[in-house]
Design a protein around this motif. Structure first.
Motif, short mmCIF file in Angstrom:
data_model
loop_
_atom_site.label_atom_id
_atom_site.label_comp_id
_atom_site.label_asym_id
_atom_site.label_seq_id
_atom_site.Cartn_x
_atom_site.Cartn_y
_atom_site.Cartn_z
N ALA A 221 0.83 -1.21 0.00
CA ALA A 221 0.00 0.00 0.00
C ALA A 221 0.86 1.26 0.00
O ALA A 221 0.57 2.23 -0.71
CB ALA A 221 -0.93 -0.02 1.21
N MET A 222 1.93 1.26 0.78
CA MET A 222 2.82 2.42 0.83
C MET A 222 3.51 2.65 -0.50
O MET A 222 3.59 3.78 -1.00
CB MET A 222 3.86 2.23 1.94
N PHE A 223 3.99 1.57 -1.11
CA PHE A 223 4.67 1.68 -2.40
C PHE A 223 3.73 2.23 -3.46
O PHE A 223 4.08 3.18 -4.19
CB PHE A 223 5.19 0.30 -2.81
N LEU A 224 2.54 1.68 -3.56
CA LEU A 224 1.59 2.14 -4.57
C LEU A 224 1.12 3.57 -4.30
O LEU A 224 0.98 4.36 -5.24
CB LEU A 224 0.38 1.20 -4.60
N VAL A 307 -5.32 0.35 3.62
CA VAL A 307 -4.09 1.06 4.01
C VAL A 307 -3.68 2.03 2.91
O VAL A 307 -3.19 3.13 3.18
CB VAL A 307 -2.96 0.05 4.31
N TYR A 308 -3.89 1.63 1.66
CA TYR A 308 -3.58 2.52 0.54
C TYR A 308 -4.40 3.80 0.62
O TYR A 308 -3.87 4.90 0.39
CB TYR A 308 -3.86 1.79 -0.78
N LEU A 315 -0.42 11.48 2.33
CA LEU A 315 0.56 12.02 1.37
C LEU A 315 0.08 13.34 0.77
O LEU A 315 0.88 14.25 0.54
CB LEU A 315 0.81 11.00 0.26
N GLN A 316 -1.21 13.44 0.53
CA GLN A 316 -1.73 14.68 -0.04
C GLN A 316 -1.73 15.83 0.96
O GLN A 316 -1.86 16.99 0.56
CB GLN A 316 -3.15 14.45 -0.57
N PRO A 343 8.10 9.26 8.18
CA PRO A 343 7.66 9.72 9.51
C PRO A 343 6.24 10.28 9.51
O PRO A 343 5.47 10.05 10.45
CB PRO A 343 8.69 10.80 9.88
N HIS A 344 5.88 11.04 8.45
CA HIS A 344 4.52 11.57 8.38
C HIS A 344 3.49 10.45 8.29
O HIS A 344 2.45 10.49 8.95
CB HIS A 344 4.38 12.51 7.17
N LEU A 345 3.77 9.46 7.47
CA LEU A 345 2.83 8.35 7.31
C LEU A 345 2.64 7.59 8.61
O LEU A 345 1.52 7.26 9.01
CB LEU A 345 3.32 7.40 6.22
#
Length: 436
Positions: A221-224, A307-308, A315-316, A343-345
């Motif tokens: 999910a993080m990668f995508l 999670v995505y 991210l936005q 860190p933000h995520l």
């Protein structure tokens, strides 16, 4: 100095003869302390309520507590399960009565202290208004709390008590009476070879399943999310919609479809992919290792969209100024990821990610619907893909080992609660302040 201070404090008392200790002692009879404080209506109502409760519930509570100790005396006549249920209800009612009793004593003691300092006892209308204002939040939450006690707390207590009985397939009430056996079930879980081996194997797979499946779904999910969030990517809305689709389909439907796709005989993965390429398929449902691999892949597919969606929103919200400053400082992509993005995520989604681990630790649906916890394993009382929660289900509804299942459930609950407690405490999202 101490004597002067004491004298000055006594001088502040407007009614020094009104003794809070006397009010508390009188409250041994509910309502008498309030009457001593000249709150006659309140004292009368408390006395009537406590008296009515004792008259209505005294026999039930005493009989229930006695039955909780004996669990019945006559086989085929006394049902130990009923005795246990009534005993637990008696405990709940007794705790409620004692809590209200203690609050009544504290209330009388507190009002007496206030009267000493010159507080004027309000009239009936004003007193009712004040009581309503102070108790309004408790009145609002009372229905939900009551429902919680009887829908959640009562079944949990019933399960916990069963773990300390000799309930088994050969000892079922009402034909037989249950007896308290202490920690015998917990001892057998670790002392008897078949139980110990099964527990160790199931626990090991449960931990591996939880860590690998959850970590992979989070990583994917993080990668995508990071790739799609790149400004150079076009058609973002379409791509995000496609990635969310697995989440939109009911999980049980997806699991059943995958169960058919992984079928050893007619599944499309074997017949359409593996056999044409390699000449033979894999025993997805007959070999424990391949079943576990399939389960992990299915869970990654089911779990990554949620999670995505979380990561996309975070991210936005990250300001582009952070990345511009990093570019000016000559930071690499990896440095920007490790010092800004990651860190933000984690800060924004940490508690929810912890919940993902806890959810998969108890993810019964996928284990049971895919292969019912199979395939069978020799010298074990659990299937090759069973996790603790599915093993407990099997022990309860298929083999009747309810007491042992209850003991395992207690261990399972303690593990999840301990993990969640320490992880939430360490999560920076639950701290008032934090710096990146």
């Amino acid at each position: 100095m101490a004597a002067d201070k004491k004298i000055s404090q006594d001088d502040l008392l407007v009614h020094p003869k009104h003794n809070p200790k006397v009010a508390a002692l009188l409250s041994i009879v509910p309502g008498m302390g309030q009457i001593y404080n000249k709150r006659y209506m309140k004292g009368t109502v408390l006395f009537i309520l406590f008296a009515a409760f004792l008259v209505a519930m005294f026999d039930f509570i005493t009989t229930g507590l006695q039955g909780l100790v004996t669990l019945g005396t006559e086989p085929r006549v006394d049902d130990s399960r009923v005795f246990l249920s009534n005993g637990i209800l008696s405990l709940i009612f007794a705790v409620f009565f004692l809590s209200m009793y203690g609050i009544s004593i504290q209330d009388a003691h507190k009002d007496a202290k206030r009267i000493q300092l010159g507080w004027k006892v309000p009239g009936m209308r004003e007193g009712f208004k004040n009581s309503w204002d102070n108790s309004f939040p408790y009145i609002i939450i009372a229905p939900g709390l009551t429902l919680l006690i009887f829908v959640v707390v009562f079944p949990l207590m019933f399960m916990m008590f069963l773990a300390f009985t000799n309930l088994s397939p050969n000892n079922q009430p009402p034909r037989h009476l249950l007896e308290w056996v202490g920690f015998e079930n917990f001892v057998n879980l670790f002392a008897l070879d078949i139980w110990r081996n099964t527990f160790v194997n199931v626990l090991s797979w449960t931990l591996i399943w939880t860590f690998v499946a959850t970590t992979l779904q989070i990583a994917l999910a993080m990668f995508l999310a990071i790739i799609v969030n790149d400004p150079r990517i076009r058609f973002k809305k379409l791509i995000r919609t496609v990635f969310i689709l697995p989440w939109a389909v009911p999980a049980f439907v997806t699991i059943i479809i995958f169960s058919a796709l992984f079928n050893d005989n007619f599944g499309a993965i074997n017949t359409q992919i593996l056999i044409p390429l390699f000449g033979e398929g894999l025993p997805w449902l007959q070999n424990a290792l391949y079943t576990r691999i399939a389960l992990i892949m299915i869970q990654v597919w089911l779990g990554f969209p949620f999670v995505y969606a979380l990561f996309t929103g975070v991210l936005q919200s990250i300001s582009s100024d952070w990345y511009e400053a990093a570019d000016i400082d000559g930071a690499s992509r990896w440095q920007k990821f490790t010092n800004i993005t990651f860190p933000h995520l984690m800060f924004a989604t940490g508690p929810l990610l912890i919940m993902q681990y806890s959810f998969n630790f108890n993810n019964f649906n996928i284990i049971y619907l895919f292969n019912q916890g199979g395939p069978p394993v020799r010298n074990q009382v659990a299937g090759g893909s069973d996790i603790l929660i599915s093993w407990v289900y099997s022990l309860t509804f298929e083999t009747g080992q309810i007491a042992m299942a209850a003991a395992i459930s207690i261990i399972l609950g303690l593990m999840v609660a301990t993990f969640a407690f320490f992880q939430f405490r360490r999560s920076r999202s639950f701290k008032e302040e934090g710096t990146f």
